[in-house]
Design a protein around this motif. Structure first.
Motif, short mmCIF file in Angstrom:
data_model
loop_
_atom_site.label_atom_id
_atom_site.label_comp_id
_atom_site.label_asym_id
_atom_site.label_seq_id
_atom_site.Cartn_x
_atom_site.Cartn_y
_atom_site.Cartn_z
N UNK A 85 45.42 29.51 42.61
CA UNK A 85 44.62 29.24 43.79
C UNK A 85 44.96 30.19 44.91
N UNK A 86 43.98 30.68 45.62
CA UNK A 86 44.18 31.58 46.74
C UNK A 86 44.49 33.02 46.36
N UNK A 87 44.36 33.36 45.08
CA UNK A 87 44.64 34.73 44.64
C UNK A 87 43.63 35.71 45.23
N UNK A 88 44.08 36.92 45.48
CA UNK A 88 43.19 37.98 45.96
C UNK A 88 42.49 38.63 44.78
N UNK A 89 41.19 38.80 44.94
CA UNK A 89 40.40 39.51 43.94
C UNK A 89 39.67 40.62 44.68
N UNK A 90 39.83 41.83 44.20
CA UNK A 90 39.23 42.98 44.86
C UNK A 90 38.27 43.67 43.90
N UNK A 91 37.12 44.06 44.41
CA UNK A 91 36.13 44.80 43.63
C UNK A 91 35.95 46.15 44.32
N UNK A 92 36.10 47.23 43.57
CA UNK A 92 35.94 48.58 44.12
C UNK A 92 34.78 49.26 43.44
N UNK A 93 33.83 49.71 44.28
CA UNK A 93 32.66 50.43 43.78
C UNK A 93 32.53 51.69 44.63
N UNK A 94 32.64 52.84 43.99
CA UNK A 94 32.63 54.08 44.75
C UNK A 94 33.81 54.08 45.71
N UNK A 95 33.59 54.37 46.95
CA UNK A 95 34.65 54.38 47.94
C UNK A 95 34.79 53.09 48.71
N UNK A 96 34.09 52.04 48.30
CA UNK A 96 34.07 50.78 49.05
C UNK A 96 34.76 49.67 48.27
N UNK A 97 35.54 48.85 49.00
CA UNK A 97 36.20 47.69 48.39
C UNK A 97 35.64 46.41 48.98
N UNK A 98 35.57 45.38 48.15
CA UNK A 98 35.07 44.07 48.55
C UNK A 98 36.11 43.02 48.18
N UNK A 99 36.46 42.15 49.11
CA UNK A 99 37.38 41.05 48.85
C UNK A 99 36.54 39.86 48.38
N UNK A 100 36.67 39.53 47.10
CA UNK A 100 35.88 38.45 46.51
C UNK A 100 36.60 37.12 46.65
N UNK A 101 35.86 36.06 46.40
CA UNK A 101 36.42 34.71 46.38
C UNK A 101 36.35 34.19 44.96
N UNK A 102 37.11 33.17 44.66
CA UNK A 102 37.05 32.62 43.31
C UNK A 102 38.25 31.78 42.99
N UNK A 103 38.37 31.46 41.73
CA UNK A 103 39.49 30.66 41.27
C UNK A 103 39.45 30.52 39.78
N UNK A 104 40.59 30.16 39.21
CA UNK A 104 40.66 30.04 37.76
C UNK A 104 40.39 31.38 37.13
N UNK A 105 39.30 31.51 36.41
CA UNK A 105 38.95 32.77 35.77
C UNK A 105 37.67 33.39 36.31
N UNK A 106 37.20 32.94 37.48
CA UNK A 106 35.91 33.41 38.00
C UNK A 106 36.03 33.94 39.42
N UNK A 107 35.15 34.88 39.76
CA UNK A 107 35.10 35.43 41.11
C UNK A 107 33.65 35.70 41.50
N UNK A 108 33.38 35.59 42.81
CA UNK A 108 32.05 35.79 43.37
C UNK A 108 32.16 36.51 44.70
N UNK A 109 31.03 37.01 45.16
CA UNK A 109 30.94 37.54 46.52
C UNK A 109 31.09 36.35 47.48
N UNK A 110 31.53 36.62 48.69
CA UNK A 110 31.76 35.54 49.66
C UNK A 110 30.47 34.93 50.20
N UNK A 111 29.39 35.72 50.21
CA UNK A 111 28.13 35.22 50.74
C UNK A 111 26.98 36.10 50.25
N UNK A 112 25.76 35.76 50.64
CA UNK A 112 24.59 36.51 50.18
C UNK A 112 24.57 37.94 50.69
N UNK A 113 25.09 38.14 51.90
CA UNK A 113 25.14 39.51 52.45
C UNK A 113 26.06 40.39 51.60
N UNK A 114 27.19 39.83 51.17
CA UNK A 114 28.10 40.60 50.32
C UNK A 114 27.47 40.82 48.95
#
Length: 164
Positions: A85-114
């Motif tokens: 719980x509370x683990x950091x999940x990072x997604x890197x695409x090109x030169x941009x990083x996104x801090x995702x949310x999630x838990x267990x074995x799954x991760x998602x964007x934080x909101x629709x804008x992300x």
């Protein structure tokens, strides 16, 4: 030929999984597009590059559309290992990083804008890498080739156009 075999293996794997679809909308490089009118939903999905490290799950990335819920282009990552719980999940695409949310074995964007920003980045990049820390404190990552992703996402969106 290698991409065709990988895409065929992806489709065969997914037919037996919880994401099994009723309609195959097409295979585009290593990405598949599917429609499940019973939900209704459509999604583009891919497996990561092969890894020699063992995992808890069979990882994949999916970008889904649920027309009756008004959701389009929602990112979902099934990670290779279980996260605390509370683990950091990072997604890197090109030169941009996104801090995702999630838990267990799954991760998602934080909101629709992300979600929208990630999907836009996926359309113009060659690959993306998700990195997380498992319950044993080990960092791991999975890399996804994005060739065919834009076409598969478009096919999924069009596939659900009449289901809403």
């Amino acid at each position: 030929m290698r991409r065709y075999v990988a895409a065929f293996a992806l489709c065969a794997t997914l037919v037996g999984s919880p994401l099994a679809a009723r309609d195959n909308l097409g295979v585009f490089s290593g990405w598949g597009a599917f429609r499940d009118p019973s939900v209704p939903r459509c999604y583009a999905i891919a497996k990561p590059r092969p890894s020699t490290r063992p995992g808890d799950y069979d990882p994949y990335v999916a970008v889904g559309t649920w027309p009756t819920r008004g959701i389009r282009g929602q990112l979902h990552l099934r990670l290779a290992r279980t996260m605390p719980g509370g683990a950091r999940v990072s997604l890197r695409i090109g030169g941009k990083s996104y801090a995702l949310t999630g838990g267990g074995g799954d991760a998602w964007a934080r909101d629709r804008a992300m979600d929208a920003a990630i999907v836009a980045a996926m359309r113009s990049a060659a690959s993306m890498t998700v990195t997380a820390t498992d319950t044993r404190g080990r960092r791991y990552s999975n890399t996804y080739d994005l060739s065919g992703a834009a076409t598969a996402m478009d096919a999924a969106t069009v596939g659900c156009a009449n289901l809403g």
